[in-house]
Design a protein around this motif. Structure first.
Motif: not given
Length: 460
Positions: A218-220, A345-358
């Motif tokens: 997942f890429v957010i 799930n150990p295979s899930i890779c979640l990437a989030i830009d600016e997680l801290d926003a708001d």
């Protein structure tokens, strides 16, 4: 393959945005436990480039066509870019694959294409590790070779000579479609045929990486948050595997008006909301999402649809449309299903830009602490809020630098008793790291510039 665990171990960027060269590494002490990486640094120092590179890597690995917008993300002073991703694939206690995928991109004007891509791999079985060798190397300029090395090609076509023609056709299709040759649909079907036993180890790797990109990565990006900020859409990132339902993607719900959905999408939204609600009330005390059904309404196709709207419900308060909640709450709702998936799930890779926003900084710290200590998947994020530096292990934080040739570093000389947040701020002002991590600004010069701008406005 469904029992295998796939983890991203590192990502190297070359000539992506303002990163000439940089490598980030995701901690991995135990492949079945959480791997968290936060990337910190001043504005414009290459943090978002990591998330953008992961997004384009995802698009390449699912076999999508390369769009011209990718050219805008390449270093304007270079005619090529490179992305290298290293993976760990764990099949069982006795078998481990270490896989590298390298893609070389070229551009001219607004066009972009893959000039080379290759996969290398080593296999560890029962404690014995093989050498890490390239097993598939596509080079666009080498038109007389389908791919190298010849030995692997011979293994692939040895049982069926017709496959040689199929591979030639697949290569031409990939180049015409401007997509990956290794992960393009036509060639992937040949590489992953189950009856080619001499190539089975390599077929397994290609299938596993494709499955990881399609189902588990997942890429957010910032574009996700912008639709929320504009009070336009609530894009809920989701992955559902329940009964016969299998789906992954973004479920975008209009914020300003109800939406009409067919039966299948209405049920999918109901399941997404159900999963979000299992966690939401603990993050936002007492809050749940309700799916208000306004009844049947014909779709443009003439088929039956249902007009629905997302509502926010809290004990002791009237139910209100979700758009009336704060931007921070809507941001949490939009990523919560993906966080739930990565947690379990150990295979899930979640990437989030600016997680801290708001998101309130104390809550951010608590979420990261819980994820690091209890989750199973991987979380990669960028942030400006320094709360994470107090909550995460030092291996889980990398800092961007002012050196475009070495964009990402770990802080050195960090001991267990050190406060990483204090060390970071001290390193900004006093240095002491292998690279400069902050391009110093002059407060007096800034104030002078503001005064000058103010005078010029009054004169006009």
């Amino acid at each position: 393959m469904n029992d295998s665990i796939i983890r991203l171990s590192s990502l190297t960027l070359e000539n992506i945005k303002n990163v000439r060269k940089g490598t980030v590494c995701i901690p991995m002490t135990d492949i079945t436990k959480a791997g968290v990486l936060g990337i910190y640094g001043q504005n414009g120092s290459g943090k978002t480039a990591v998330i953008d590179a992961l997004y384009f890597l995802h698009q390449i690995m699912i076999g999508s066509e390369l769009g011209p917008e990718l050219a805008d993300y390449m270093d304007s002073g270079s005619d090529h870019s490179e992305i290298t991703a290293e993976f760990i694939i764990s099949c069982n206690e006795n078998t481990l694959y270490e896989v590298g995928y390298h893609v070389h991109l070229a551009k001219a004007d607004s066009e972009i294409w893959i000039t080379r891509e290759f996969l290398n791999c080593s296999v560890t079985k029962n404690g014995i590790r093989s050498n890490k060798n390239i097993f598939m190397d596509y080079q666009r300029e080498a038109s007389d070779n389908i791919f190298k090395p010849q030995k692997r090609l011979d293994e692939l076509v040895s049982q069926d000579k017709n496959l040689f023609t199929d591979l030639i056709v697949a290569r031409k299709i990939a180049e015409k479609s401007n997509c990956s040759y290794i992960f393009g649909e036509s060639s992937r079907e040949v590489f992953c045929r189950s009856d080619i036993t001499t190539f089975e180890n390599y077929s397994f790797v290609i299938r596993a990486l494709f499955r990881f990109a399609v189902r588990d990565l997942f890429v957010i990006r910032n574009t996700h948050s912008r639709t929320i900020t504009a009070n336009f859409m609530l894009p809920m990132v989701f992955r559902i595997e329940k009964d016969q339902m299998r789906a992954k993607g973004d479920f975008a719900i209009p914020l300003m008006t109800p939406v009409t959905l067919d039966k299948e999408r209405k049920e999918l939204l109901r399941v997404i909301v159900e999963q979000i609600n299992t966690v939401l009330y603990t993050i936002i005390p007492g809050m749940n999402i309700e799916l208000r059904d306004y009844g049947r309404q014909a779709l443009d196709s003439g088929e039956d649809g249902w007009k629905v709207e997302l509502m926010s419900a809290r004990a002791g308060h009237p139910t209100i449309p979700i758009r009336m909640e704060s931007e921070g709450i809507i941001k949490i709702i939009s990523i919560l299903n993906a966080l739930i998936q990565a947690f379990g799930n150990p295979s899930i890779c979640l990437a989030i830009d600016e997680l801290d926003a708001d998101i309130f900084e104390y809550m951010l710290g608590e979420l990261l602490d819980i994820f690091q200590n209890s989750a199973k998947g991987q979380l990669i994020f960028t942030s400006h809020n320094l709360r994470a530096l107090e909550m995460l292990d030092k291996e889980s934080i990398m800092f961007s630098t002012t050196n475009p040739e070495n964009r990402y570093i770990h802080m050195k000389n960090v001991k267990g008793s050190n406060n990483l947040r204090s060390m970071y701020i001290r390193s900004i002002t006093l240095g002491g790291q292998d690279e400069v991590i902050y391009d110093e600004t002059d407060s007096l010069e800034i104030a002078r510039a503001f005064r000058k701008a103010g005078r010029s406005m009054r004169n006009h």
